[in-house]
Scaffold this motif. Structure first.
Motif, short mmCIF file in Angstrom:
data_model
loop_
_atom_site.label_atom_id
_atom_site.label_comp_id
_atom_site.label_asym_id
_atom_site.label_seq_id
_atom_site.Cartn_x
_atom_site.Cartn_y
_atom_site.Cartn_z
N ASP A 23 18.11 104.88 -35.24
CA ASP A 23 18.30 103.53 -35.78
C ASP A 23 19.78 103.14 -35.74
O ASP A 23 20.14 102.06 -35.29
CB ASP A 23 17.76 103.45 -37.21
CG ASP A 23 17.81 102.05 -37.79
OD1 ASP A 23 17.99 101.06 -37.05
OD2 ASP A 23 17.65 101.94 -39.03
N LEU A 24 20.64 104.05 -36.18
CA LEU A 24 22.08 103.77 -36.16
C LEU A 24 22.58 103.56 -34.74
O LEU A 24 23.34 102.63 -34.46
CB LEU A 24 22.86 104.90 -36.84
CG LEU A 24 24.38 104.76 -36.86
CD1 LEU A 24 24.82 103.48 -37.56
CD2 LEU A 24 25.00 105.99 -37.51
N THR A 25 22.13 104.39 -33.81
CA THR A 25 22.52 104.25 -32.41
C THR A 25 22.11 102.89 -31.86
O THR A 25 22.90 102.22 -31.18
CB THR A 25 21.90 105.38 -31.56
OG1 THR A 25 22.39 106.64 -32.04
CG2 THR A 25 22.23 105.22 -30.09
N ALA A 26 20.90 102.45 -32.18
CA ALA A 26 20.43 101.14 -31.73
C ALA A 26 21.31 100.03 -32.29
O ALA A 26 21.67 99.08 -31.58
CB ALA A 26 18.98 100.92 -32.13
N ARG A 27 21.69 100.15 -33.54
CA ARG A 27 22.57 99.13 -34.15
C ARG A 27 23.94 99.11 -33.49
O ARG A 27 24.52 98.05 -33.29
CB ARG A 27 22.72 99.39 -35.64
CG ARG A 27 21.49 99.08 -36.43
CD ARG A 27 21.65 99.56 -37.85
NE ARG A 27 20.47 99.29 -38.61
CZ ARG A 27 20.43 98.50 -39.67
NH1 ARG A 27 21.52 97.90 -40.08
NH2 ARG A 27 19.31 98.32 -40.33
N LEU A 28 24.45 100.29 -33.19
CA LEU A 28 25.77 100.36 -32.57
C LEU A 28 25.74 99.83 -31.15
O LEU A 28 26.72 99.24 -30.69
CB LEU A 28 26.31 101.79 -32.62
CG LEU A 28 26.53 102.36 -34.03
CD1 LEU A 28 27.07 103.79 -33.94
CD2 LEU A 28 27.43 101.49 -34.87
N ARG A 29 24.63 100.01 -30.46
CA ARG A 29 24.49 99.46 -29.10
C ARG A 29 24.51 97.93 -29.12
O ARG A 29 24.92 97.31 -28.14
CB ARG A 29 23.21 99.95 -28.45
CG ARG A 29 23.34 101.35 -27.94
CD ARG A 29 22.17 101.74 -27.06
NE ARG A 29 22.32 103.12 -26.65
CZ ARG A 29 21.39 104.05 -26.78
NH1 ARG A 29 20.21 103.74 -27.28
NH2 ARG A 29 21.62 105.27 -26.41
N GLU A 30 24.04 97.35 -30.20
CA GLU A 30 24.04 95.88 -30.32
C GLU A 30 25.45 95.31 -30.33
O GLU A 30 25.64 94.14 -30.05
CB GLU A 30 23.30 95.45 -31.59
CG GLU A 30 21.81 95.68 -31.54
CD GLU A 30 21.11 95.36 -32.85
OE1 GLU A 30 21.74 94.83 -33.78
OE2 GLU A 30 19.90 95.64 -32.93
N VAL A 31 26.43 96.15 -30.66
CA VAL A 31 27.82 95.70 -30.67
C VAL A 31 28.22 95.28 -29.26
O VAL A 31 28.99 94.35 -29.08
CB VAL A 31 28.75 96.81 -31.22
CG1 VAL A 31 30.20 96.45 -31.03
CG2 VAL A 31 28.43 97.07 -32.68
N GLY A 32 27.68 95.97 -28.26
CA GLY A 32 27.93 95.60 -26.88
C GLY A 32 29.13 96.29 -26.28
O GLY A 32 29.88 97.00 -26.96
N GLU A 33 29.30 96.05 -25.00
CA GLU A 33 30.38 96.68 -24.25
C GLU A 33 31.36 95.66 -23.69
O GLU A 33 32.22 96.01 -22.89
CB GLU A 33 29.79 97.53 -23.13
CG GLU A 33 28.94 98.67 -23.64
CD GLU A 33 28.37 99.53 -22.52
OE1 GLU A 33 28.82 99.40 -21.38
OE2 GLU A 33 27.46 100.31 -22.82
N ASP A 34 31.23 94.43 -24.10
CA ASP A 34 32.11 93.38 -23.61
C ASP A 34 33.08 92.97 -24.71
O ASP A 34 32.79 93.07 -25.89
CB ASP A 34 31.30 92.16 -23.17
CG ASP A 34 30.38 92.48 -22.00
OD1 ASP A 34 30.76 93.31 -21.15
OD2 ASP A 34 29.27 91.91 -21.95
N GLY A 35 34.23 92.48 -24.28
CA GLY A 35 35.22 91.99 -25.22
C GLY A 35 36.32 93.01 -25.45
O GLY A 35 36.24 94.15 -25.00
#
Length: 190
Positions: free
Chosen positions: A64-76
Motif C-alpha cells: 500500500d505504501l509503495t503504491a502511494r509513493l508511486r503516485e508521487v510520480g517521476e516527473d518534476g
C-alpha cells in the motif's frame, strides 16, 4: 473446502483488517482465525510461526505504501518529488497507524520472514536516490537518506504520541515535514 491460496489470503486480509481496527498489538492467530471464519488451528498450516503471519500482514502495508509513493510520480524537480514522497509517507503513517507500527517492527525486519526486506529496502533505495538528486549529487545519499528517514519517522512517532502537537502548539505536520526537507536537502560539504 477452501483452496489453500484463498484461505491464506483471507487470513492475511483478516489480519490487516484487525491491525487497521485495533492496532498491531491486537493481532493474535486465534482472533484472525475467528475473523476469517476458520478453526483456530488453521493459521498454523499456512503460517508456522506468529512472525510469519505478522510479516505477511506487514507486506500488505508495504504494498500500500509503495503504491502511494508511486503516485508521487517521476516527473518534476527532485525536491518537489521528495516533498511528495515525504508527505505520502507521513500521511500513510497517520492514516494507518497500526499498520505503520507493524511494518517497522525491528523483529520482523530483522527476521526477514517472507522476504520482508525485499519489500522494504527498495523504498529506502528510492528515497536515497531521490535525496541525492535533490541535493545535486550523483551517487545515492545513503547516510543522508537514513538521517532524513529517521527524521520523518521521528516526526510521525512524536506526532502520533501527541508530543509534537503539545510541544509546538501546531496541528499541522506540513511545516515540520518542510523543515526536515530543508535540513536534509542542503548539502554540507566538508
Amino acid at each position: 473446502m477452501h483452496d489453500e491460496a484463498g484461505l491464506r489470503e483471507r487470513l492475511v486480509r483478516a489480519g490487516a483488517e484487525l491491525v487497521a481496527q485495533e492496532g498491531s498489538a491486537a493481532v493474535s492467530l486465534r482472533e484472525i482465525a475467528r475473523r476469517a471464519g476458520v478453526s483456530h488451528g488453521a493459521p498454523r498450516r499456512y503460517f508456522p510461526a506468529h512472525v510469519d503471519l505478522l510479516s505477511a500482514i506487514a507486506r500488505v502495508g508495504f504494498a500500500d505504501l509503495t503504491a502511494r509513493l508511486r503516485e508521487v510520480g517521476e516527473d518534476g524537480p527532485a525536491r518537489e518529488r521528495l516533498a511528495g514522497l515525504a508527505r505520502a509517507y507521513v500521511t500513510f503513517a497517520r492514516e494507518h497507524r497500526g499498520m505503520y507500527e507493524l511494518m517497522f517492527r525491528h523483529d520482523l525486519l530483522r527476521s526477514d520472514r517472507l522476504g520482508l526486506r525485499e519489500t522494504s529496502l527498495p523504498l529506502f533505495g528510492t528515497l536515497a536516490l531521490l535525496l541525492a538528486e535533490a541535493r545535486g549529487e550523483t551517487t545515492p545519499a545513503v547516510t543522508a537518506a537514513g538521517a532524513f528517514w529517521a527524521n520523518l519517522h521521528g516526526i510521525v512517532q512524536l506526532w502520533l504520541w501527541g508530543s509534537l502537537p503539545l510541544a509546538t502548539g501546531q496541528d499541522d505536520l506540513g511545516p515540520l515535514v518542510d523543515a526536515a526537507l530543508d535540513a536534509h536537502t542542503t548539502r554540507r560539504d566538508a
